[in-house]
Scaffold this motif. Sequence first.
Motif, mmCIF file in Angstrom:
data_model
loop_
_atom_site.group_PDB
_atom_site.id
_atom_site.type_symbol
_atom_site.label_atom_id
_atom_site.label_comp_id
_atom_site.label_asym_id
_atom_site.label_seq_id
_atom_site.Cartn_x
_atom_site.Cartn_y
_atom_site.Cartn_z
ATOM 1 N N LEU A 13 61.219 -67.703 9.203
ATOM 2 C CA LEU A 13 59.852 -67.296 8.862
ATOM 3 C C LEU A 13 59.782 -65.853 8.420
ATOM 4 O O LEU A 13 59.232 -65.533 7.370
ATOM 5 C CB LEU A 13 58.916 -67.487 10.061
ATOM 6 C CG LEU A 13 58.525 -68.928 10.327
ATOM 7 C CD1 LEU A 13 57.497 -68.982 11.438
ATOM 8 C CD2 LEU A 13 57.970 -69.582 9.066
ATOM 9 N N ARG A 14 60.362 -64.983 9.218
ATOM 10 C CA ARG A 14 60.244 -63.553 8.882
ATOM 11 C C ARG A 14 60.876 -63.266 7.536
ATOM 12 O O ARG A 14 60.447 -62.357 6.840
ATOM 13 C CB ARG A 14 60.839 -62.695 9.984
ATOM 14 C CG ARG A 14 59.940 -62.716 11.215
ATOM 15 C CD ARG A 14 60.485 -61.916 12.378
ATOM 16 N NE ARG A 14 59.608 -62.104 13.523
ATOM 17 C CZ ARG A 14 59.861 -62.927 14.539
ATOM 18 N NH1 ARG A 14 60.973 -63.619 14.566
ATOM 19 N NH2 ARG A 14 59.002 -63.051 15.528
ATOM 20 N N GLY A 15 61.866 -64.061 7.172
ATOM 21 C CA GLY A 15 62.513 -63.848 5.879
ATOM 22 C C GLY A 15 61.803 -64.544 4.731
ATOM 23 O O GLY A 15 62.255 -64.479 3.596
ATOM 24 N N ARG A 16 60.717 -65.244 5.043
ATOM 25 C CA ARG A 16 60.053 -66.004 3.981
ATOM 26 C C ARG A 16 58.652 -65.495 3.710
ATOM 27 O O ARG A 16 57.916 -65.177 4.638
ATOM 28 C CB ARG A 16 59.980 -67.484 4.358
ATOM 29 C CG ARG A 16 61.303 -68.166 4.122
ATOM 30 C CD ARG A 16 61.245 -69.581 4.608
ATOM 31 N NE ARG A 16 62.587 -70.115 4.665
ATOM 32 C CZ ARG A 16 63.045 -71.066 3.858
ATOM 33 N NH1 ARG A 16 62.258 -71.618 2.971
ATOM 34 N NH2 ARG A 16 64.287 -71.486 3.960
ATOM 35 N N TYR A 23 59.471 -77.941 5.509
ATOM 36 C CA TYR A 23 59.211 -77.069 4.364
ATOM 37 C C TYR A 23 58.361 -75.916 4.879
ATOM 38 O O TYR A 23 57.360 -76.157 5.567
ATOM 39 C CB TYR A 23 58.407 -77.794 3.286
ATOM 40 C CG TYR A 23 59.158 -78.893 2.589
ATOM 41 C CD1 TYR A 23 59.382 -80.117 3.219
ATOM 42 C CD2 TYR A 23 59.641 -78.716 1.288
ATOM 43 C CE1 TYR A 23 60.076 -81.128 2.580
ATOM 44 C CE2 TYR A 23 60.331 -79.724 0.645
ATOM 45 C CZ TYR A 23 60.543 -80.921 1.287
ATOM 46 O OH TYR A 23 61.235 -81.925 0.655
ATOM 47 N N VAL A 24 58.756 -74.693 4.560
ATOM 48 C CA VAL A 24 57.889 -73.552 4.847
ATOM 49 C C VAL A 24 57.125 -73.275 3.552
ATOM 50 O O VAL A 24 57.712 -72.884 2.544
ATOM 51 C CB VAL A 24 58.695 -72.316 5.285
ATOM 52 C CG1 VAL A 24 57.795 -71.086 5.359
ATOM 53 C CG2 VAL A 24 59.326 -72.566 6.651
ATOM 54 N N VAL A 25 55.830 -73.535 3.599
ATOM 55 C CA VAL A 25 55.010 -73.438 2.388
ATOM 56 C C VAL A 25 54.191 -72.145 2.424
ATOM 57 O O VAL A 25 53.364 -71.971 3.319
ATOM 58 C CB VAL A 25 54.047 -74.650 2.308
ATOM 59 C CG1 VAL A 25 53.191 -74.575 1.055
ATOM 60 C CG2 VAL A 25 54.825 -75.957 2.359
ATOM 61 N N PRO A 26 54.437 -71.245 1.477
ATOM 62 C CA PRO A 26 53.618 -70.030 1.437
ATOM 63 C C PRO A 26 52.154 -70.439 1.285
ATOM 64 O O PRO A 26 51.812 -71.148 0.344
ATOM 65 C CB PRO A 26 54.104 -69.290 0.178
ATOM 66 C CG PRO A 26 55.415 -69.917 -0.169
ATOM 67 C CD PRO A 26 55.380 -71.317 0.358
#
Length: 286
Positions: A18-21, A238-241
Amino acid sequence: MRFDSRDFVVPHGGRHVLRGRPTEVEPFYESKDDFRDILSKHVEQLSELQEMLYASKQYALLVVFQGMDTAGKDGTIRHVMSGVDPQGVQVFSFGRPSDAELRHEFLWRETLCLPERGRIGVFNRSYYEEVVVVRVHPELLRRQGIEGAPTTRTWQERFESIVEFERHLHRNGTRVLKFFLHLSKQEQRRRLLARLDDPHKHWKFNVGDIEERRHWQKYMSAYEACLSATSRAHAPWYVVPADDKRNARLIVSQAIIDELAALKLHYPDVSAARRRELRKVRRRLE
Ligand code: AMP
Ligand code: MG
């Protein structure tokens, strides 16, 4: 602009997921109109794929949404699923568990709501709350009959249960996709203020949400641990902005389309004898 939905997948065991995204990326649309065009094409594709999913009855699809308050879970579900035949999709929201639910193990209430083959099931929050909100507020475990302070092992075992559960689903024809709508704390503040300023949104305002904001870092740590431990090829996260709602909707819809397209669905074959029979029936209607 084309994009690859796989770019947003969390690798199993990845660090700083998360912190990197980012919570915002360069938009995949050029204007509001362009966004509407792309989304409506996605919705149309999804509707066709869903019809084939229903006709072939081989697979089910489970789509899980998680995210902080105001991350856009409801809006994304509404917009992305808007073109799908209501008979082909079932949406379930999971809030605070009832006493009866708490008397069962932690996957129980969701298992009652799983989609049958041919259908898309959408979970607006899910058993993932059991390793997120419950991790941030471990006193909740007492209501589940678990005494004493949880340890890292407590959460590790829950991750294992979830991974095995989703593996079981996958083996038996249910495809599982999980979306974490990644919102910044500043954007949440803007959205909460908007809810306060719009009388039509007052009903959505929950004073408790302000309280939960204070635990933001704890939530992010809980999500970070959970996403990398439970993202697998058979059930990817999926990490979705999510600071830009429109972009989030495009990413989610594209990922669902890609998953369904990969199933190479087709309408059931019709035999020559059956075609002859249908031709005969047709003549009777002429
Ligand atoms: P909303 O999505 O705004 O309706 O809020 C639902 C609330 O229920 C959120 O604050 C969640 O954290 C909470 N919730 C959902 N599942 C659980 C759970 N298993 N245990 C405790 N709280 C939960
Ligand atoms: Mg809420």
